[in-house]
Design a protein around this motif. Structure first.
Motif, PDB file in Angstrom:
ATOM      1  N   ASP A 234       0.848  -1.196   0.000  1.00 45.53           N
ATOM      2  CA  ASP A 234       0.000   0.000   0.000  1.00 45.53           C
ATOM      3  C   ASP A 234       0.883   1.245   0.000  1.00 45.53           C
ATOM      4  O   ASP A 234       1.010   1.946   0.992  1.00 45.53           O
ATOM      5  N   PHE A 235       1.537   1.502  -1.147  1.00 45.55           N
ATOM      6  CA  PHE A 235       2.402   2.667  -1.257  1.00 45.55           C
ATOM      7  C   PHE A 235       2.427   3.144  -2.702  1.00 45.55           C
ATOM      8  O   PHE A 235       2.165   2.377  -3.632  1.00 45.55           O
ATOM      9  N   SER A 236       2.717   4.424  -2.884  1.00 45.97           N
ATOM     10  CA  SER A 236       2.789   4.991  -4.232  1.00 45.97           C
ATOM     11  C   SER A 236       3.697   6.207  -4.233  1.00 45.97           C
ATOM     12  O   SER A 236       4.006   6.779  -3.177  1.00 45.97           O
ATOM     13  N   LEU A 237       4.128   6.599  -5.440  1.00 45.67           N
ATOM     14  CA  LEU A 237       4.966   7.775  -5.635  1.00 45.67           C
ATOM     15  C   LEU A 237       4.210   8.803  -6.461  1.00 45.67           C
ATOM     16  O   LEU A 237       3.697   8.480  -7.531  1.00 45.67           O
ATOM     17  N   VAL A 238       4.167  10.040  -5.962  1.00 43.87           N
ATOM     18  CA  VAL A 238       3.604  11.162  -6.713  1.00 43.87           C
ATOM     19  C   VAL A 238       4.761  12.083  -7.082  1.00 43.87           C
ATOM     20  O   VAL A 238       5.403  12.656  -6.205  1.00 43.87           O
ATOM     21  N   GLN A 239       5.054  12.192  -8.368  1.00 45.42           N
ATOM     22  CA  GLN A 239       6.147  13.051  -8.815  1.00 45.42           C
ATOM     23  C   GLN A 239       5.706  14.504  -8.818  1.00 45.42           C
ATOM     24  O   GLN A 239       4.658  14.845  -9.349  1.00 45.42           O
ATOM     25  N   TYR A 240       6.522  15.364  -8.206  1.00 47.32           N
ATOM     26  CA  TYR A 240       6.193  16.791  -8.149  1.00 47.32           C
ATOM     27  C   TYR A 240       6.099  17.382  -9.544  1.00 47.32           C
ATOM     28  O   TYR A 240       6.879  17.026 -10.437  1.00 47.32           O
ATOM     29  N   GLU A 241       5.151  18.296  -9.724  1.00 48.61           N
ATOM     30  CA  GLU A 241       4.922  18.917 -11.016  1.00 48.61           C
ATOM     31  C   GLU A 241       6.192  19.594 -11.529  1.00 48.61           C
ATOM     32  O   GLU A 241       6.527  19.502 -12.708  1.00 48.61           O
ATOM     33  N   GLY A 242       6.920  20.279 -10.651  1.00 48.31           N
ATOM     34  CA  GLY A 242       8.135  20.964 -11.065  1.00 48.31           C
ATOM     35  C   GLY A 242       9.385  20.124 -10.915  1.00 48.31           C
ATOM     36  O   GLY A 242      10.491  20.595 -11.195  1.00 48.31           O
ATOM     37  N   GLY A 243       9.228  18.890 -10.442  1.00 48.56           N
ATOM     38  CA  GLY A 243      10.375  18.005 -10.297  1.00 48.56           C
ATOM     39  C   GLY A 243      11.081  18.087  -8.961  1.00 48.56           C
ATOM     40  O   GLY A 243      11.837  17.189  -8.609  1.00 48.56           O
ATOM     41  N   LYS A 244      10.857  19.164  -8.206  1.00 52.03           N
ATOM     42  CA  LYS A 244      11.544  19.344  -6.932  1.00 52.03           C
ATOM     43  C   LYS A 244      10.546  19.640  -5.817  1.00 52.03           C
ATOM     44  O   LYS A 244       9.548  20.327  -6.023  1.00 52.03           O
ATOM     45  N   ALA A 245      10.864  19.130  -4.621  1.00 45.18           N
ATOM     46  CA  ALA A 245       9.978  19.339  -3.471  1.00 45.18           C
ATOM     47  C   ALA A 245      10.104  20.751  -2.917  1.00 45.18           C
ATOM     48  O   ALA A 245       9.161  21.290  -2.340  1.00 45.18           O
ATOM     49  N   GLY A 246      11.281  21.375  -3.041  1.00 42.50           N
ATOM     50  CA  GLY A 246      11.474  22.739  -2.569  1.00 42.50           C
ATOM     51  C   GLY A 246      11.840  22.809  -1.100  1.00 42.50           C
ATOM     52  O   GLY A 246      12.148  21.798  -0.458  1.00 42.50           O
ATOM     53  N   ALA A 247      11.812  24.020  -0.563  1.00 35.81           N
ATOM     54  CA  ALA A 247      12.194  24.245   0.834  1.00 35.81           C
ATOM     55  C   ALA A 247      11.260  23.502   1.778  1.00 35.81           C
ATOM     56  O   ALA A 247      10.073  23.370   1.521  1.00 35.81           O
ATOM     57  N   GLY A 248      11.826  23.002   2.869  1.00 35.92           N
ATOM     58  CA  GLY A 248      11.024  22.312   3.867  1.00 35.92           C
ATOM     59  C   GLY A 248      10.686  20.882   3.510  1.00 35.92           C
ATOM     60  O   GLY A 248       9.798  20.284   4.118  1.00 35.92           O
ATOM     61  N   ALA A 249      11.401  20.294   2.530  1.00 37.79           N
ATOM     62  CA  ALA A 249      11.099  18.922   2.110  1.00 37.79           C
ATOM     63  C   ALA A 249      11.402  17.904   3.193  1.00 37.79           C
ATOM     64  O   ALA A 249      10.907  16.776   3.150  1.00 37.79           O
ATOM     65  N   ASP A 250      12.200  18.288   4.172  1.00 38.28           N
ATOM     66  CA  ASP A 250      12.572  17.372   5.255  1.00 38.28           C
ATOM     67  C   ASP A 250      11.627  17.455   6.446  1.00 38.28           C
ATOM     68  O   ASP A 250      11.901  16.860   7.490  1.00 38.28           O
ATOM     69  N   VAL A 251      10.529  18.185   6.311  1.00 38.28           N
ATOM     70  CA  VAL A 251       9.605  18.426   7.427  1.00 38.28           C
ATOM     71  C   VAL A 251       8.228  17.852   7.103  1.00 38.28           C
ATOM     72  O   VAL A 251       7.747  17.997   5.973  1.00 38.28           O
ATOM     73  N   VAL A 252       7.593  17.181   8.090  1.00 39.58           N
ATOM     74  CA  VAL A 252       6.205  16.750   7.928  1.00 39.58           C
ATOM     75  C   VAL A 252       5.324  17.654   8.784  1.00 39.58           C
ATOM     76  O   VAL A 252       5.682  18.004   9.909  1.00 39.58           O
ATOM     77  N   ALA A 253       4.178  18.032   8.236  1.00 40.26           N
ATOM     78  CA  ALA A 253       3.280  18.952   8.930  1.00 40.26           C
ATOM     79  C   ALA A 253       2.502  18.229  10.029  1.00 40.26           C
ATOM     80  O   ALA A 253       2.103  17.081   9.867  1.00 40.26           O
ATOM     81  N   ILE A 254       2.306  18.933  11.158  1.00 37.61           N
ATOM     82  CA  ILE A 254       1.507  18.364  12.243  1.00 37.61           C
ATOM     83  C   ILE A 254       0.369  19.301  12.655  1.00 37.61           C
ATOM     84  O   ILE A 254      -0.307  19.058  13.639  1.00 37.61           O
ATOM     85  N   GLY A 255       0.166  20.390  11.887  1.00 38.73           N
ATOM     86  CA  GLY A 255      -0.941  21.306  12.154  1.00 38.73           C
ATOM     87  C   GLY A 255      -0.496  22.646  12.698  1.00 38.73           C
ATOM     88  O   GLY A 255       0.581  22.778  13.299  1.00 38.73           O
ATOM     89  N   ASP A 256      -1.323  23.682  12.457  1.00 42.55           N
ATOM     90  CA  ASP A 256      -1.080  25.034  12.959  1.00 42.55           C
ATOM     91  C   ASP A 256       0.266  25.592  12.496  1.00 42.55           C
ATOM     92  O   ASP A 256       0.942  26.319  13.237  1.00 42.55           O
ATOM     93  N   GLY A 257       0.674  25.258  11.278  1.00 46.33           N
ATOM     94  CA  GLY A 257       1.924  25.771  10.743  1.00 46.33           C
ATOM     95  C   GLY A 257       3.169  25.139  11.329  1.00 46.33           C
ATOM     96  O   GLY A 257       4.288  25.576  11.044  1.00 46.33           O
ATOM     97  N   ARG A 258       2.992  24.104  12.148  1.00 44.28           N
ATOM     98  CA  ARG A 258       4.140  23.441  12.786  1.00 44.28           C
ATOM     99  C   ARG A 258       4.474  22.150  12.046  1.00 44.28           C
ATOM    100  O   ARG A 258       3.651  21.592  11.337  1.00 44.28           O
ATOM    101  N   GLY A 259       5.703  21.709  12.242  1.00 41.75           N
ATOM    102  CA  GLY A 259       6.128  20.478  11.605  1.00 41.75           C
ATOM    103  C   GLY A 259       7.179  19.773  12.439  1.00 41.75           C
ATOM    104  O   GLY A 259       7.597  20.257  13.497  1.00 41.75           O
ATOM    105  N   VAL A 260       7.604  18.617  11.976  1.00 37.91           N
ATOM    106  CA  VAL A 260       8.637  17.813  12.635  1.00 37.91           C
ATOM    107  C   VAL A 260       9.702  17.478  11.604  1.00 37.91           C
ATOM    108  O   VAL A 260       9.382  17.044  10.488  1.00 37.91           O
ATOM    109  N   ARG A 261      10.956  17.675  11.958  1.00 38.79           N
ATOM    110  CA  ARG A 261      12.057  17.342  11.056  1.00 38.79           C
ATOM    111  C   ARG A 261      12.252  15.825  10.995  1.00 38.79           C
ATOM    112  O   ARG A 261      12.279  15.166  12.024  1.00 38.79           O
ATOM    113  N   ILE A 262      12.420  15.307   9.797  1.00 36.71           N
ATOM    114  CA  ILE A 262      12.658  13.883   9.591  1.00 36.71           C
ATOM    115  C   ILE A 262      14.150  13.673   9.328  1.00 36.71           C
ATOM    116  O   ILE A 262      14.740  14.325   8.468  1.00 36.71           O
TER     117      ILE A 262
END
Length: 457
Positions: A234-262
């Motif tokens: 149960d997994f898949s890959l979605v390729q970014y439209e521009g090819g790059k994830a951009g700034a903050g690609a190492d962070v997952v969102a947890i709500g209210d503008g906050r995130g966690v570094r991976i």
């Protein structure tokens, strides 16, 4: 007096313009650095980093029956004989002598898999009780339940049957929202193959070719699904439209503008406290209760899943599972909700990375974060050291820097992570310098004209 005041104004303006040039240059440089692609993990953490799993691998499946994290944070290993128990004690872990080996438990699950498939059922090995637990939701008929019960009885008394509330379903409809014609899912983790960046999410969210948007109006296209596995995995890959994830690609969102570094990826341990984030219910936590679970969804059977007590609801599918900044899985499905609770299953991230041939985009080991720091990519997530499960945290905090549905042009222009504000400051400073030079030159020219006309009449 008037001329003195003019000279002071000109000097202050020139100084401010020079300061603006310096500030604008620094802003552009900082934005350029922030825009660089975050590093990708060189390797995924494995069970070898977990002392309990290492002992299980060394002693073998005929003498052990799994391992988990105790309430005190120490690894516990289920063993079938006293000699194995002594080996576990010498290694600093706690043994628990049980009646059935992992070979017996896996043989039981193999028998269940070979039986006719019944949608709405799931099973997993419960290491702590040394039994196989088979669950059936309310959609399973009395006849199917009776047939399953007879199969379980034929295997042995260590196969436990129980009815569960709700239904086992996928959670379709980073945890940022992703929308397509098939419904709404959540972004999992950002990954890369070295050339392009992708979103790792759930396979049931959509087949290859599905187009994903970041807003309900379809004005911000995120990308397209290029690889998908479901059912089975149960997994898949979605390729970014521009090819790059951009700034903050190492962070997952947890709500209210906050995130966690991976900072890395690993396989979890039974008993470990874990956290899930999703676009419907935000950040939730619970414990890992089993590994290598099998779920018979209405759409098909998925194996090798992580079973947890974390709740989830429709729309949370594909969202990330993590602990102490370590990526563990993406949300697959389950039963219940976040009001009454329930069981949620996750696709292990390590298997997905290996199968898809991609690497996790992670924070550098010395990335800033909350006090206490974040484990480096070489640290162990599975064992959690001597940390009690209740003491575990999501990981180092970080702001969410990716574009969002509610962002405005003004917000993007004034964001210090963008080059635009720095260029605006530089342009304004240059205009101020040119203006002060022009005004000074014009004043000198007029003064010369006055002097010349008075001299030569």
């Amino acid at each position: 007096m008037r001329h003195a005041r003019r000279r002071v104004v000109r000097r202050v303006t020139r100084l401010a313009a020079v300061g603006g040039l310096v500030l604008g240059g620094a802003m552009v440089a900082q934005a350029a650095v922030a825009g660089e692609t975050p590093p990708a993990s060189a390797r995924a953490l494995t069970a070898a980093d977990d002392p309990g799993a290492t002992l299980v691998a060394r002693l073998g499946p005929a003498r052990t029956a799994g391992n988990w994290i105790g309430a005190d944070g120490r690894p516990v290993v289920a063993v079938t004989d006293e000699a194995a128990a002594r080996a576990v004690r010498r290694a600093g872990a706690r043994p628990k002598v049980v009646s059935h080996s992992m070979d017996e438990l896996k043989s039981a699950t193999a028998t269940l898999r070979s039986a006719p498939r019944v949608p709405g059922t799931a099973w997993a090995v419960d290491y702590r009780t040394n039994r196989v637990v088979v669950r059936a939701d309310r959609t399973v008929s009395a006849g199917d339940w009776s047939r399953l019960t007879r199969i379980a009885s034929g295997i042995g008394g260590f196969v436990h049957m129980e009815r569960t509330k709700g239904t086992f379903t996928t959670r379709l409809n980073g945890a940022e929202p992703m929308l397509s014609t098939g419904g709404r899912c959540s972004a999992g983790f950002n990954v890369t193959d070295g050339k392009s960046d992708f979103i790792l999410t759930a396979g049931h969210c959509g087949p290859a070719g599905s187009i994903w948007f970041g807003d309900k109006q379809g004005g911000r296209q995120l990308g397209r699904t290029v690889n998908s596995s479901f059912p089975g995995g149960d997994f898949s890959l979605v390729q970014y439209e521009g090819g790059k994830a951009g700034a903050g690609a190492d962070v997952v969102a947890i709500g209210d503008g906050r995130g966690v570094r991976i900072t890395g990826a690993a396989d979890p341990a039974v008993g470990q406290r874990v956290f899930r984030s999703g676009s419907t219910t935000g950040l939730r936590d619970g414990q890992v209760t089993a590994l290598n679970a099998t779920v018979n969804y209405p759409e098909g059977t998925v194996t090798g899943l992580i079973e947890t007590t974390v709740c989830a609801e429709p729309g949370d599918s594909g969202g990330p599972l993590f602990s102490e900044g370590i990526a563990l899985g993406v949300t697959s499905g389950g039963n219940g909700d976040c009001t009454t609770g329930g069981t949620t299953f996750f696709q292990p991230v390590t298997k997905a990375l290996t199968t898809l041939g991609v690497r996790l985009i992670v924070s550098a080991p010395d990335a800033g974060g909350a006090p206490g720091g974040t484990p480096s990519p070489g640290s162990s997530a599975g064992s959690q050291g001597a940390m009690a499960p209740s003491a575990a945290s999501p990981g180092s905090s970080a702001p969410v820097t990716g574009g969002s549905e509610g962002s405005t042009l003004l917000a993007r222009l004034t964001d210090t992570r963008n080059i635009g504000p720095g260029l605006l400051v530089i342009a304004g400073s240059l205009i101020a310098l040119v203006a002060t030079r022009y005004i000074r030159a014009e004043q000198d020219r007029k003064a010369y004209q006055r002097y010349y006309s008075a001299t030569w009449g």
